[in-house]
Scaffold this motif. Structure first.
Motif, mmCIF file in Angstrom:
data_model
loop_
_atom_site.group_PDB
_atom_site.id
_atom_site.type_symbol
_atom_site.label_atom_id
_atom_site.label_comp_id
_atom_site.label_asym_id
_atom_site.label_seq_id
_atom_site.Cartn_x
_atom_site.Cartn_y
_atom_site.Cartn_z
ATOM 1 N N LYS A 74 39.855 108.454 25.857
ATOM 2 C CA LYS A 74 39.451 109.689 26.544
ATOM 3 C C LYS A 74 38.765 109.417 27.869
ATOM 4 N N ASN A 75 38.701 108.145 28.263
ATOM 5 C CA ASN A 75 37.991 107.779 29.500
ATOM 6 C C ASN A 75 36.591 108.390 29.538
ATOM 7 N N SER A 76 35.886 108.252 28.434
ATOM 8 C CA SER A 76 34.576 108.888 28.318
ATOM 9 C C SER A 76 33.505 107.939 27.796
ATOM 10 N N LEU A 77 32.320 108.140 28.325
ATOM 11 C CA LEU A 77 31.118 107.397 27.930
ATOM 12 C C LEU A 77 30.134 108.389 27.314
ATOM 13 N N TYR A 78 29.371 107.919 26.337
ATOM 14 C CA TYR A 78 28.429 108.802 25.652
ATOM 15 C C TYR A 78 27.051 108.148 25.543
#
Lengths: 111, 118
Positions: free
Chosen positions: B76-80
């Motif tokens: 998802k090309n996402s950082l959390y």
């Protein structure tokens, strides 16, 4: 932790005149790969920090050549050769050698 | 070009939790280390955590260790950033950051404000 100490914390400048900011680390910033991870950032009011200089003296693309960085080991300097109105802001040094990576307190540059 | 867009900030009570997200684009996300940096109102900058592209390598500042967890979803090309047991002193703008060499932190997001208050 590597404590980064900037001076001065406030820097009144005159347009067209040079300016200089010092950054000292409590320990050497030479990493095991032989590189020195010392960067400089500019933060204008209401904006995110923007990197100007990486690894001591490498100017980022688009950064005016009036900005320069120098130093080694534990002592580093950011110089503005001729201050322009758009240079107003807070300048931070940051070390990326020992974790936690740390920033200086910031130097507020004002005309 | 590189874009980092944080979201998820807001007002939360002390002891509460919040999850920040960072949507990334314009670079090979899974190849880059990612990190979180915060800036308390009127104060300086503090590195909180970083994570490698494969999620194998992570690290935390002592101020958040055991309370915050960094993670990523490369699909998802996402950082959390999962933030638990929030305190008043966690009030800050939280920035997502990255670069080909994370130690040089080339790119920053616009930040998301977290306010911890009763």
């Amino acid at each position: 932790d590597a404590v980064m100490t900037q001076s001065p914390l406030s820097l009144p400048v005159t347009l067209g005149q040079p300016a200089s900011i010092s950054c000292r680390s409590s320990q050497s910033l030479v990493y095991s790969d032989g590189k020195t991870y010392l960067n400089w950032f500019q933060q204008r009011p209401g904006q995110s920090p923007r990197r100007l200089i990486y690894m001591v003296s490498n100017r980022d693309s688009g950064v005016p050549d009036r900005f320069s960085g120098s130093g080694s080991g534990t002592d580093f300097t950011l110089k503005i050769s001729s201050v322009e109105a758009e240079d107003v802001g807070i300048y931070y040094c940051m070390q990326g050698t020992p974790w936690p990576w740390t920033f200086g307190q910031g130097t507020k540059v004002e005309i | 070009q590189v874009q980092l867009v944080e979201s998820g900030g807001g007002l939360v009570k002390p002891g509460g939790c919040l999850r920040l997200s960072c949507a990334a684009s314009g670079f090979p996300f899974s190849d880059y280390y990612m990190g979180w940096i915060r800036q308390a109102p009127g104060r300086g900058l503090e590195w909180l955590s970083y994570i490698s592209g494969s999620s194998v390598d992570t690290n935390y500042a002592d101020s958040v260790k055991g309370r915050f967890t960094i993670s990523r979803d490369n699909a998802k090309n996402s950082l959390y950033l999962q933030m638990n047991s929030l305190r008043a002193e966690d009030t800050a703008v939280y920035y997502c950051a990255t670069g080909p060499e994370i130690r040089n932190v080339d790119y920053w997001g616009q930040g998301t404000l977290v306010t911890v208050s009763s």
